[in-house]
Design a protein around this motif. Structure first.
Motif, PDB file in Angstrom:
ATOM      1  N   SER A 140      44.889 -49.330   1.983  1.00  0.00           N
ATOM      2  CA  SER A 140      43.991 -48.447   2.731  1.00  0.00           C
ATOM      3  C   SER A 140      43.880 -47.089   2.050  1.00  0.00           C
ATOM      4  N   PHE A 141      42.892 -46.320   2.521  1.00  0.00           N
ATOM      5  CA  PHE A 141      42.618 -44.991   1.955  1.00  0.00           C
ATOM      6  C   PHE A 141      43.745 -44.000   2.181  1.00  0.00           C
ATOM      7  N   LYS A 142      44.686 -44.336   3.051  1.00  0.00           N
ATOM      8  CA  LYS A 142      45.747 -43.378   3.395  1.00  0.00           C
ATOM      9  C   LYS A 142      46.614 -43.009   2.185  1.00  0.00           C
ATOM     10  N   ASP A 143      46.702 -43.910   1.216  1.00  0.00           N
ATOM     11  CA  ASP A 143      47.606 -43.671   0.077  1.00  0.00           C
ATOM     12  C   ASP A 143      47.217 -42.426  -0.726  1.00  0.00           C
ATOM     13  N   ALA A 164      52.376 -40.711  13.725  1.00  0.00           N
ATOM     14  CA  ALA A 164      51.856 -41.628  14.738  1.00  0.00           C
ATOM     15  C   ALA A 164      50.778 -42.408  14.018  1.00  0.00           C
ATOM     16  N   SER A 165      50.578 -43.667  14.398  1.00  0.00           N
ATOM     17  CA  SER A 165      49.621 -44.435  13.605  1.00  0.00           C
ATOM     18  C   SER A 165      49.065 -45.641  14.341  1.00  0.00           C
ATOM     19  N   THR A 166      47.824 -45.980  13.952  1.00  0.00           N
ATOM     20  CA  THR A 166      47.258 -47.264  14.376  1.00  0.00           C
ATOM     21  C   THR A 166      47.582 -48.339  13.337  1.00  0.00           C
ATOM     22  N   GLY A 167      48.401 -48.011  12.364  1.00  0.00           N
ATOM     23  CA  GLY A 167      48.927 -49.024  11.447  1.00  0.00           C
ATOM     24  C   GLY A 167      48.845 -48.679   9.974  1.00  0.00           C
ATOM     25  N   ASN A 168      47.726 -48.114   9.528  1.00  0.00           N
ATOM     26  CA  ASN A 168      47.581 -47.882   8.087  1.00  0.00           C
ATOM     27  C   ASN A 168      48.353 -46.660   7.597  1.00  0.00           C
ATOM     28  N   THR A 169      48.297 -45.570   8.349  1.00  0.00           N
ATOM     29  CA  THR A 169      49.084 -44.397   7.953  1.00  0.00           C
ATOM     30  C   THR A 169      50.555 -44.790   7.907  1.00  0.00           C
ATOM     31  N   ALA A 170      50.949 -45.609   8.881  1.00  0.00           N
ATOM     32  CA  ALA A 170      52.339 -46.059   8.965  1.00  0.00           C
ATOM     33  C   ALA A 170      52.740 -46.818   7.705  1.00  0.00           C
ATOM     34  N   GLY A 268      34.896 -43.136  11.848  1.00  0.00           N
ATOM     35  CA  GLY A 268      35.571 -41.957  12.421  1.00  0.00           C
ATOM     36  C   GLY A 268      36.639 -42.364  13.412  1.00  0.00           C
ATOM     37  N   GLY A 269      37.875 -41.914  13.161  1.00  0.00           N
ATOM     38  CA  GLY A 269      38.975 -42.145  14.089  1.00  0.00           C
ATOM     39  C   GLY A 269      39.582 -40.802  14.449  1.00  0.00           C
ATOM     40  N   ASN A 270      40.634 -40.443  13.699  1.00  0.00           N
ATOM     41  CA  ASN A 270      41.291 -39.152  13.928  1.00  0.00           C
ATOM     42  C   ASN A 270      40.560 -38.027  13.182  1.00  0.00           C
ATOM     43  N   LEU A 271      39.600 -38.406  12.356  1.00  0.00           N
ATOM     44  CA  LEU A 271      38.673 -37.515  11.627  1.00  0.00           C
ATOM     45  C   LEU A 271      39.306 -36.783  10.445  1.00  0.00           C
ATOM     46  N   GLY A 272      40.390 -37.334   9.937  1.00  0.00           N
ATOM     47  CA  GLY A 272      40.981 -36.778   8.719  1.00  0.00           C
ATOM     48  C   GLY A 272      40.125 -37.096   7.496  1.00  0.00           C
ATOM     49  N   ASN A 273      39.567 -38.299   7.460  1.00  0.00           N
ATOM     50  CA  ASN A 273      38.833 -38.749   6.280  1.00  0.00           C
ATOM     51  C   ASN A 273      37.545 -37.937   6.082  1.00  0.00           C
ATOM     52  N   ILE A 274      36.793 -37.745   7.145  1.00  0.00           N
ATOM     53  CA  ILE A 274      35.564 -36.944   7.022  1.00  0.00           C
ATOM     54  C   ILE A 274      35.928 -35.509   6.611  1.00  0.00           C
ATOM     55  N   THR A 333      41.061 -51.835  15.768  1.00  0.00           N
ATOM     56  CA  THR A 333      42.216 -51.090  16.282  1.00  0.00           C
ATOM     57  C   THR A 333      42.552 -49.846  15.444  1.00  0.00           C
ATOM     58  N   ALA A 334      42.165 -49.846  14.169  1.00  0.00           N
ATOM     59  CA  ALA A 334      42.458 -48.685  13.316  1.00  0.00           C
ATOM     60  C   ALA A 334      41.836 -47.411  13.881  1.00  0.00           C
ATOM     61  N   ILE A 335      40.706 -47.555  14.577  1.00  0.00           N
ATOM     62  CA  ILE A 335      39.998 -46.364  15.081  1.00  0.00           C
ATOM     63  C   ILE A 335      39.980 -46.341  16.612  1.00  0.00           C
ATOM     64  N   CYS A 379      36.505 -56.357   4.186  1.00  0.00           N
ATOM     65  CA  CYS A 379      37.199 -55.124   4.601  1.00  0.00           C
ATOM     66  C   CYS A 379      37.766 -55.360   5.984  1.00  0.00           C
ATOM     67  N   GLU A 380      38.495 -54.394   6.511  1.00  0.00           N
ATOM     68  CA  GLU A 380      38.977 -54.549   7.879  1.00  0.00           C
ATOM     69  C   GLU A 380      37.900 -54.070   8.851  1.00  0.00           C
ATOM     70  N   PRO A 381      38.022 -54.426  10.138  1.00  0.00           N
ATOM     71  CA  PRO A 381      36.926 -54.133  11.070  1.00  0.00           C
ATOM     72  C   PRO A 381      36.484 -52.666  11.083  1.00  0.00           C
ATOM     73  N   LEU A 409      34.668 -47.869   2.409  1.00  0.00           N
ATOM     74  CA  LEU A 409      35.430 -48.922   3.088  1.00  0.00           C
ATOM     75  C   LEU A 409      36.892 -48.498   3.064  1.00  0.00           C
ATOM     76  N   THR A 410      37.465 -48.358   4.247  1.00  0.00           N
ATOM     77  CA  THR A 410      38.755 -47.690   4.365  1.00  0.00           C
ATOM     78  C   THR A 410      39.963 -48.614   4.255  1.00  0.00           C
ATOM     79  N   GLY A 411      39.751 -49.919   4.537  1.00  0.00           N
ATOM     80  CA  GLY A 411      40.909 -50.816   4.533  1.00  0.00           C
ATOM     81  C   GLY A 411      40.556 -52.218   4.056  1.00  0.00           C
TER      82      GLY A 411
HETATM   83  N1  F0G Z   1      39.531 -46.842   8.835  1.00  0.00           N
HETATM   84  C1  F0G Z   1      40.795 -47.284   8.823  1.00  0.00           C
HETATM   85  C2  F0G Z   1      41.061 -48.598   8.190  1.00  0.00           C
HETATM   86  C3  F0G Z   1      41.820 -46.492   9.380  1.00  0.00           C
HETATM   87  O1  F0G Z   1      43.063 -46.936   9.345  1.00  0.00           O
HETATM   88  C4  F0G Z   1      41.494 -45.265   9.982  1.00  0.00           C
HETATM   89  C5  F0G Z   1      42.533 -44.439  10.600  1.00  0.00           C
HETATM   90  C6  F0G Z   1      40.160 -44.850   9.964  1.00  0.00           C
HETATM   91  C7  F0G Z   1      39.206 -45.657   9.381  1.00  0.00           C
HETATM   92  C8  F0G Z   1      39.730 -43.567  10.535  1.00  0.00           C
HETATM   93  O2  F0G Z   1      40.027 -42.531   9.675  1.00  0.00           O
HETATM   94  O3  F0G Z   1      41.401 -41.214  11.244  1.00  0.00           O
HETATM   95  O4  F0G Z   1      40.670 -40.266   9.067  1.00  0.00           O
HETATM   96  O5  F0G Z   1      39.009 -40.652  10.886  1.00  0.00           O
HETATM   97  N2  F0G Z   1      43.722 -44.802  10.754  1.00  0.00           N
HETATM   98  C9  F0G Z   1      44.806 -43.941  11.222  1.00  0.00           C
HETATM   99  C10 F0G Z   1      46.117 -44.670  11.099  1.00  0.00           C
HETATM  100  C11 F0G Z   1      44.567 -43.332  12.539  1.00  0.00           C
HETATM  101  O6  F0G Z   1      47.050 -44.348  11.828  1.00  0.00           O
HETATM  102  O7  F0G Z   1      46.242 -45.522  10.233  1.00  0.00           O
HETATM  103  P1  F0G Z   1      40.292 -41.047  10.240  1.00  0.00           P
END
Ligand code: F0G
Length: 474
Positions: A140-143, A164-170, A268-274, A333-335, A379-381, A409-411
């Motif tokens: 995932s993009f978290k790396d 705290a995480s929905t899985g990928n940050t973790a 858009g989830g926690n909005l760190g990526n944007i 679930t990631a978002i 990719c993931e959902p 594509l984030t994951g």
């Molecule tokens: N896509 C994926 C695959 C993610 O894991 C996340 C966020 C987002 C999009 C949204 O990105 O939060 O920067 O707006 N995942 C976080 C996690 C919350 O804990 O892995 P964001």
């Protein structure tokens, strides 16, 4: 870059030379009426004065140095030096880490930019480009952000890193903490994280705490623990994460021959990526690497869309604040996030780029994901919200057919195989609403169920003949 050495265990590597020193960067509160500055050596989660989010502010790069940035970065692509082979540290002139720092790296970044003709046709555009962050070391993009946050944390002497995480940050934290030989403590919402992501964190040796509560509850409690100094926080509220993730924008521009796309589309989830991609583009313009900014579109799932709703509310009231969604629901679930911590940073980016945020349905996400699969990408959902969003923006005439559009594509596809298997066997159902009731099936347009056939030559040939007829009849 003259010298590279490895510490015992090979976990971290020293980079020497031209890294930006801390004197060239500081922390600054993003609140207009505060703007307090702090040294990077201070471990702060938020502004000590007003509680606002913090940015990293780089000092000016002088003109001669600016002019050679592109060629310095390009030259490093053929280098075997460990810092150069990372798609994040290759751009270190724009990172706030001082010379000689031991880098915690897994050769992150270096992700492909693909063309996606089937997804483009589906969305009604001439062309779509995919920046596939699922090709990172933990998928995932978290790396890209984690390598910078963990490098900084270790340098500061932190021994227990948390998120705290929905899985990928973790999964990402777990891997980088393992490389650095420090402890990772992970807070995830019980029952709301894909088994693949959990398995990664377990394998990398993290302490995985499954909380009875959703992601937003986990985020609240981990912030409390970070504010009292019990743990070092590496969620994207930490501006070092944003710094690493902004290099994705630079790598993308390099791959696009420095031609700025019209749109960048992200989930858009926690909005760190944007926040990070926006900062990357804004800084590139500041340093004269590009001459204009793309528009951004942030796509959210209907059941977890506080940011898209905020943008609507802002059309009526310019000062409207984010109204959190108490019980966010989505199969992506990631978002699944109702109270994104970085909403002010995200809003700032959209204000500067003239971008937008919209919602898409579960069915739209599921079909968009399957279409990406037909491009041989997958990719993931959560990542597929981008294609669903592009299709909607194109249908509404807000995105023009000939515009240059990049979906991030984030994951990776394998982050959530359960979802994909269910989609193709028509077993995917809408997330249950708060009211409960019978789960409603999601009937996918591109379901591709497996066929059961006899283990004989005749049986297989018969199946192939019949299925060829079926597809030509369609
Ligand atoms: N896509 C994926 C695959 C993610 O894991 C996340 C966020 C987002 C999009 C949204 O990105 O939060 O920067 O707006 N995942 C976080 C996690 C919350 O804990 O892995 P964001």
């Amino acid at each position: 870059m003259s010298e590279v050495s490895q510490r015992a265990g090979g976990s971290t590597q020293a980079a020497t030379g031209e890294l930006a020193g801390p004197a060239r960067a500081q922390l600054r509160c993003i609140e207009e009426n505060c703007r307090t500055a702090y040294s990077l050596n201070q471990t702060l989660v938020v502004c000590a004065r007003c509680g606002g989010l913090l940015d990293i502010e780089l000092r000016d790069i002088d003109e001669p140095a600016r002019r050679v940035l592109r060629s310095v970065w390009a030259a490093r692509r053929t280098s075997l030096d460990s810092a150069d082979t990372s798609g994040v540290w290759r751009f270190r002139e724009l990172l706030p880490i001082s010379a000689g720092t031991l880098l915690v790296t897994l050769r992150e970044g270096n992700t492909p930019l693909y063309e996606a003709p089937r997804a483009a046709e589906y969305a009604g555009l001439d062309q779509i480009w995919l920046k596939h962050q699922g090709a990172n070391p933990t998928g995932s993009f978290k790396d890209t952000g984690m390598t910078v946050a963990v490098t900084h944390a270790v340098r500061q002497g932190a021994r227990t890193l948390a998120c705290a995480s929905t899985g990928n940050t973790a999964a990402s934290l777990a891997a980088y903490a393992a490389r650095a030989g420090v402890r990772a403590v992970i807070l995830v919402p019980h029952g709301q994280v894909s088994s693949a992501k959990l398995a990664q964190s377990l394998d990398y040796g993290a302490s995985v705490l499954e909380l009875e509560g959703n992601f937003d509850a986990a985020m609240r409690v981990v912030r409390e623990l970070a504010e009292d100094g019990s743990l070092y926080l590496v969620n994207s509220v930490n501006p070092l994460r944003v710094e690493g993730q902004k290099t994705v924008a630079i790598e993308l521009m390099e791959q696009a021959g420095w031609q700025v796309p019209d749109w960048i589309v992200v989930p858009g989830g926690n909005l760190g990526n944007i926040s990070a991609l926006g900062k990357g583009f804004i800084e590139m313009r500041r340093w004269g690497l590009i001459d204009r900014l793309p528009q951004f579109a942030v796509i959210q799932a209907e059941g977890a869309s506080p940011f898209a709703h905020l943008l609507e509310a802002r059309r009526r009231d310019a000062n409207a604040a984010l109204d959190p969604v108490a019980d966010p629901r989505t199969l992506a679930t990631a978002i699944r996030i109702g109270a994104p911590v970085s909403w002010k940073r995200g809003l700032r980016v959209l204000a500067e780029t003239g971008g937008t945020s919209i919602t898409v349905s579960e069915r739209e996400i599921a079909d968009a994901k399957a279409i990406l699969g037909r491009d041989g990408i997958g990719c993931e959902p959560a990542s597929a919200t981008t294609i669903a969003g592009i299709r909607k923006l194109a249908a509404e005439g807000r995105m023009r057919k000939s515009e240059a559009v990049v979906a991030v594509l984030t994951g990776h596809l394998l982050k959530d195989v359960d979802y994909t298997a269910k989609y193709h066997s028509s077993r995917l159902t809408e997330p249950e609403g708060a009211a409960g009731g019978e789960p409603k099936p999601i009937v996918g347009a591109f379901a591709n169920p497996p066929a059961r056939v006899p283990a004989t030559r005749a049986g297989i040939l018969d199946y192939l003949r019949r299925s060829a007829q079926d597809s030509s009849a369609q």
